[in-house]
Design an enzyme around this catalytic site. Structure first.
Site, PDB file in Angstrom:
ATOM      1  N   ARG A 105       0.808  -1.243   0.000  1.00 58.91           N
ATOM      2  CA  ARG A 105       0.000   0.000   0.000  1.00 58.91           C
ATOM      3  C   ARG A 105       0.831   1.277   0.000  1.00 58.91           C
ATOM      4  NH1 ARG A 105      -2.870  -3.156   3.561  1.00 58.91           N
ATOM      5  NH2 ARG A 105      -4.737  -4.046   2.605  1.00 58.91           N
ATOM      6  N   LYS A 127       4.452  11.942 -10.629  1.00 61.80           N
ATOM      7  CA  LYS A 127       3.599  11.100 -11.489  1.00 61.80           C
ATOM      8  C   LYS A 127       4.323   9.787 -11.728  1.00 61.80           C
ATOM      9  CE  LYS A 127       0.970  14.470 -14.216  1.00 61.80           C
ATOM     10  NZ  LYS A 127       0.730  14.954 -15.597  1.00 61.80           N
ATOM     11  N   LYS A 211       9.897  23.340 -12.797  1.00 59.68           N
ATOM     12  CA  LYS A 211       8.866  22.304 -12.720  1.00 59.68           C
ATOM     13  C   LYS A 211       8.389  22.133 -11.270  1.00 59.68           C
ATOM     14  CE  LYS A 211       7.164  17.787 -13.773  1.00 59.68           C
ATOM     15  NZ  LYS A 211       7.301  16.464 -14.365  1.00 59.68           N
ATOM     16  N   GLU A 221      -2.664  18.285 -10.532  1.00 59.53           N
ATOM     17  CA  GLU A 221      -3.071  18.745 -11.863  1.00 59.53           C
ATOM     18  C   GLU A 221      -4.547  19.121 -11.951  1.00 59.53           C
ATOM     19  OE1 GLU A 221      -1.340  16.423 -15.019  1.00 59.53           O
ATOM     20  OE2 GLU A 221      -2.265  17.648 -16.559  1.00 59.53           O
ATOM     21  N   ARG A 225      -0.842  23.424 -13.152  1.00 62.93           N
ATOM     22  CA  ARG A 225       0.050  22.410 -13.710  1.00 62.93           C
ATOM     23  C   ARG A 225      -0.178  22.233 -15.212  1.00 62.93           C
ATOM     24  NH1 ARG A 225       2.097  16.982 -10.486  1.00 62.93           N
ATOM     25  NH2 ARG A 225       3.404  16.162 -12.137  1.00 62.93           N
ATOM     26  N   ASN A 229       1.762  21.409 -19.960  1.00 64.54           N
ATOM     27  CA  ASN A 229       1.282  20.756 -21.186  1.00 64.54           C
ATOM     28  C   ASN A 229       1.556  21.582 -22.431  1.00 64.54           C
ATOM     29  OD1 ASN A 229       0.266  18.387 -20.084  1.00 64.54           O
ATOM     30  ND2 ASN A 229      -1.661  19.370 -19.532  1.00 64.54           N
ATOM     31  N   HIS A 232       2.212  20.098 -25.833  1.00 67.67           N
ATOM     32  CA  HIS A 232       1.926  18.666 -25.735  1.00 67.67           C
ATOM     33  C   HIS A 232       0.619  18.222 -26.377  1.00 67.67           C
ATOM     34  CE1 HIS A 232       5.466  18.539 -23.276  1.00 67.67           C
ATOM     35  NE2 HIS A 232       5.328  17.248 -23.044  1.00 67.67           N
ATOM     36  N   HIS A 236       1.194  15.144 -28.665  1.00 69.01           N
ATOM     37  CA  HIS A 236       0.538  13.836 -28.504  1.00 69.01           C
ATOM     38  C   HIS A 236      -0.174  13.434 -29.792  1.00 69.01           C
ATOM     39  CE1 HIS A 236       0.597  14.464 -23.878  1.00 69.01           C
ATOM     40  NE2 HIS A 236       1.688  13.866 -24.303  1.00 69.01           N
ATOM     41  N   HIS A 248       9.072  11.443 -28.514  1.00 70.14           N
ATOM     42  CA  HIS A 248       8.331  12.450 -27.764  1.00 70.14           C
ATOM     43  C   HIS A 248       8.976  13.837 -27.859  1.00 70.14           C
ATOM     44  CE1 HIS A 248       5.711  14.084 -24.687  1.00 70.14           C
ATOM     45  NE2 HIS A 248       6.781  14.491 -24.002  1.00 70.14           N
TER      46      HIS A 248
HETATM   47  N1  NAD Z   1       6.458  11.061 -14.729  1.00 72.63           N
HETATM   48  C1  NAD Z   1       6.549  12.109 -15.511  1.00 72.63           C
HETATM   49  O1  NAD Z   1       6.165  13.224 -15.133  1.00 72.63           O
HETATM   50  C2  NAD Z   1       7.149  11.967 -16.876  1.00 72.63           C
HETATM   51  C3  NAD Z   1       7.533  13.105 -17.610  1.00 72.63           C
HETATM   52  C4  NAD Z   1       8.140  12.931 -18.846  1.00 72.63           C
HETATM   53  C5  NAD Z   1       8.362  11.643 -19.345  1.00 72.63           C
HETATM   54  N2  NAD Z   1       7.972  10.561 -18.630  1.00 72.63           N
HETATM   55  C6  NAD Z   1       8.188   9.200 -19.139  1.00 72.63           C
HETATM   56  O2  NAD Z   1       9.577   9.003 -19.357  1.00 72.63           O
HETATM   57  C7  NAD Z   1       9.741   7.987 -20.352  1.00 72.63           C
HETATM   58  C8  NAD Z   1      10.844   8.408 -21.302  1.00 72.63           C
HETATM   59  O3  NAD Z   1      12.043   8.576 -20.564  1.00 72.63           O
HETATM   60  P1  NAD Z   1      13.475   8.309 -21.219  1.00 72.63           P
HETATM   61  O4  NAD Z   1      13.585   9.028 -22.502  1.00 72.63           O
HETATM   62  O5  NAD Z   1      14.476   8.558 -20.159  1.00 72.63           O
HETATM   63  O6  NAD Z   1      13.366   6.752 -21.595  1.00 72.63           O
HETATM   64  P2  NAD Z   1      14.119   5.450 -21.033  1.00 72.63           P
HETATM   65  O7  NAD Z   1      14.021   5.357 -19.563  1.00 72.63           O
HETATM   66  O8  NAD Z   1      13.647   4.301 -21.828  1.00 72.63           O
HETATM   67  O9  NAD Z   1      15.653   5.745 -21.399  1.00 72.63           O
HETATM   68  C9  NAD Z   1      16.021   5.807 -22.767  1.00 72.63           C
HETATM   69  C10 NAD Z   1      17.134   4.778 -23.057  1.00 72.63           C
HETATM   70  O10 NAD Z   1      18.358   5.245 -22.526  1.00 72.63           O
HETATM   71  C11 NAD Z   1      18.955   4.299 -21.651  1.00 72.63           C
HETATM   72  N3  NAD Z   1      19.643   5.079 -20.636  1.00 72.63           N
HETATM   73  C12 NAD Z   1      19.071   5.886 -19.684  1.00 72.63           C
HETATM   74  N4  NAD Z   1      20.038   6.536 -19.023  1.00 72.63           N
HETATM   75  C13 NAD Z   1      21.221   6.165 -19.558  1.00 72.63           C
HETATM   76  C14 NAD Z   1      22.563   6.528 -19.327  1.00 72.63           C
HETATM   77  N5  NAD Z   1      22.901   7.450 -18.427  1.00 72.63           N
HETATM   78  N6  NAD Z   1      23.530   5.912 -20.051  1.00 72.63           N
HETATM   79  C15 NAD Z   1      23.202   5.012 -21.007  1.00 72.63           C
HETATM   80  N7  NAD Z   1      21.955   4.658 -21.309  1.00 72.63           N
HETATM   81  C16 NAD Z   1      20.974   5.216 -20.574  1.00 72.63           C
HETATM   82  C17 NAD Z   1      17.818   3.433 -21.181  1.00 72.63           C
HETATM   83  O11 NAD Z   1      18.286   2.144 -20.836  1.00 72.63           O
HETATM   84  C18 NAD Z   1      16.905   3.409 -22.404  1.00 72.63           C
HETATM   85  O12 NAD Z   1      17.338   2.419 -23.284  1.00 72.63           O
HETATM   86  C19 NAD Z   1       8.388   7.789 -21.005  1.00 72.63           C
HETATM   87  O13 NAD Z   1       7.836   6.573 -20.588  1.00 72.63           O
HETATM   88  C20 NAD Z   1       7.555   8.967 -20.480  1.00 72.63           C
HETATM   89  O14 NAD Z   1       6.182   8.646 -20.381  1.00 72.63           O
HETATM   90  C21 NAD Z   1       7.385  10.708 -17.415  1.00 72.63           C
HETATM   91 ZN    ZN Z   2       6.854  15.952 -22.462  1.00 73.18          ZN
END
Ligand code: NAD
Ligand code: ZN
Length: 354
Positions: A105, A127, A211, A221, A225, A229, A232, A236, A248
């Protein structure tokens, strides 16, 4: 935030997230780079820590991976006195954060972002969640981390594409809140792209401050907040229309230019704002025009399914000028836009068709 900050993690965890046991979660790519060294460093200071891994990639940000990680933690007899430490990109942060939000939980978690997206955006704000076949991020929870530690040195090993794509969110932060920051991003573009750790430290710190201030004002949100967006709604639509073949960050770069053009057309955004954003994203290696092959009507249709649509009209969070957002109607930080103006803005941004 700091170059080399990961060396301080055992001490920072002891101070801000003291725990009987730490569950360090990383994807298979980041685990050997930063997950295993953290477990070893914690063990060296007498802390109980274990590494839990999953395969890298967005398609593993799923309920199946949530289940596998939760089961592995249960098999390891972790209890309510454990803390999850997410070490990796945004996928790891969202997934591990959601595991923490639901395990027994809810147990505390810490974010150690290693990608630009994770440092500039995902690790801050609380999030968490996973994707489902019906869409991205549809199952999740708000669960704030106890601590976020961004070591800009870890960005050196990040591949070029994800590094650059994450910078779109930094431009967004400048546009929504800080004109001087946008100017700094433009002037420092080559040092940023060369991954100068000191310059990246300033960029990450500035983005996180912006942020965090917006999120602190509106954690779940319901109001302000929405300014996060910006860009976005169009982004999207581009991602959906392209079947997620457009990354993205690329979609956000184009989305910000397009939405600023829309604001200029509606008369609420200062003239020249879209051109200025276009110049900034290009300097950082991102495009300003809609990817070839995407048509205006296809994008409009995709916006109809966007969760930011209220009562049948398209709504957008729009800048008044660089560094300042339009407060919107009814205190909502977004404005309605008629489809004629949206079509014209998309067309100007390079979408195909009338
Ligand atoms: N929670 C939120 O507010 C929020 C905001 C924006 C994005 N997101 C989410 O984030 C995700 C995208 O994040 P991302 O682009 O980091 O993707 P990811 O976590 O898949 O990382 C991208 C790639 O880089 C590799 N990687 C990461 N750090 C590394 C490093 N230092 N050295 C070598 N390789 C590395 C990972 O293994 C992966 O293959 C999406 O799922 C999106 O929905 C969430
Ligand atoms: Zn974004």
């Amino acid at each position: 935030v700091g170059a080399g900050a990961r060396a301080d993690l055992p001490a920072l965890l002891g101070r801000h997230a003291p725990s009987a046991r730490y569950a360090v979660v990383s994807d298979a790519t980041v685990a050997p780079l930063y997950g295993e060294p953290l477990v070893a460093a914690l063990a060296a200071t007498g802390c109980a820590a274990r590494l839990f891994t999953f395969p890298a990639g967005e398609r593993h940000k799923s309920r199946a991976t949530w289940e596998a990680l939760s089961d592995a933690m249960l098999a390891d007899r972790l209890g309510r006195d454990a803390t999850v430490v997410a070490v990796g990109g945004g996928v790891t942060g969202d997934l591990a954060g959601f595991v923490a939000a639901t395990f027994m939980r809810g147990i505390p978690h810490v974010q150690v972002p290693t990608s630009t997206v994770a440092m500039l955006d995902a690790a801050v704000g609380g999030k968490t969640g996973v994707d489902t076949p019906a869409g991205k991020n549809l199952v999740g929870a708000f669960h704030q981390p106890r601590l976020v530690v961004a070591d800009t040195e870890t960005l050196r090993t990040l591949p070029a594409a994800p590094f650059t794509e994450g910078l779109a969110e930094a431009v967004k932060h400048g546009v929504i809140a800080d004109a001087a920051y946008l100017a700094e991003l433009e002037a420092g573009a080559s040092a940023i792209l060369a991954r100068d750790p000191a310059v990246l430290e300033r960029v990450v710190a500035r983005s996180v401050a912006i942020k965090a201030a917006v999120v602190a004002d509106d954690p779940t949100e319901t109001g302000r907040r929405a300014v996060l967006n910006f860009g976005h709604t169009v982004a999207h639509a581009i991602e959906a229309a392209a079947g997620f073949a457009v990354p993205h960050g690329v979609a956000v770069a184009v989305g910000m230019v397009t939405e600023a053009r829309l604001g200029e057309r509606l008369g609420c955004t200062a003239r020249g704002t879209a051109a200025r954003i276009g110049a900034a994203v290009e300097r950082l290696g991102l495009p300003r025009t809609v990817p070839v092959g995407l048509a205006t009507e296809q994008l409009i249709a995709c916006m109809g399914g966007d969760k930011k649509v209220r009562a049948g009209t398209l709504r957008f969070a729009l800048p008044a000028a660089i560094g300042q957002m339009v407060p919107g109607d009814a205190g909502g930080w977004s404005l309605p836009a008629d489809l004629t103006a949206v079509r014209a803005a998309l067309h100007e941004a390079g979408a195909a068709g009338e």
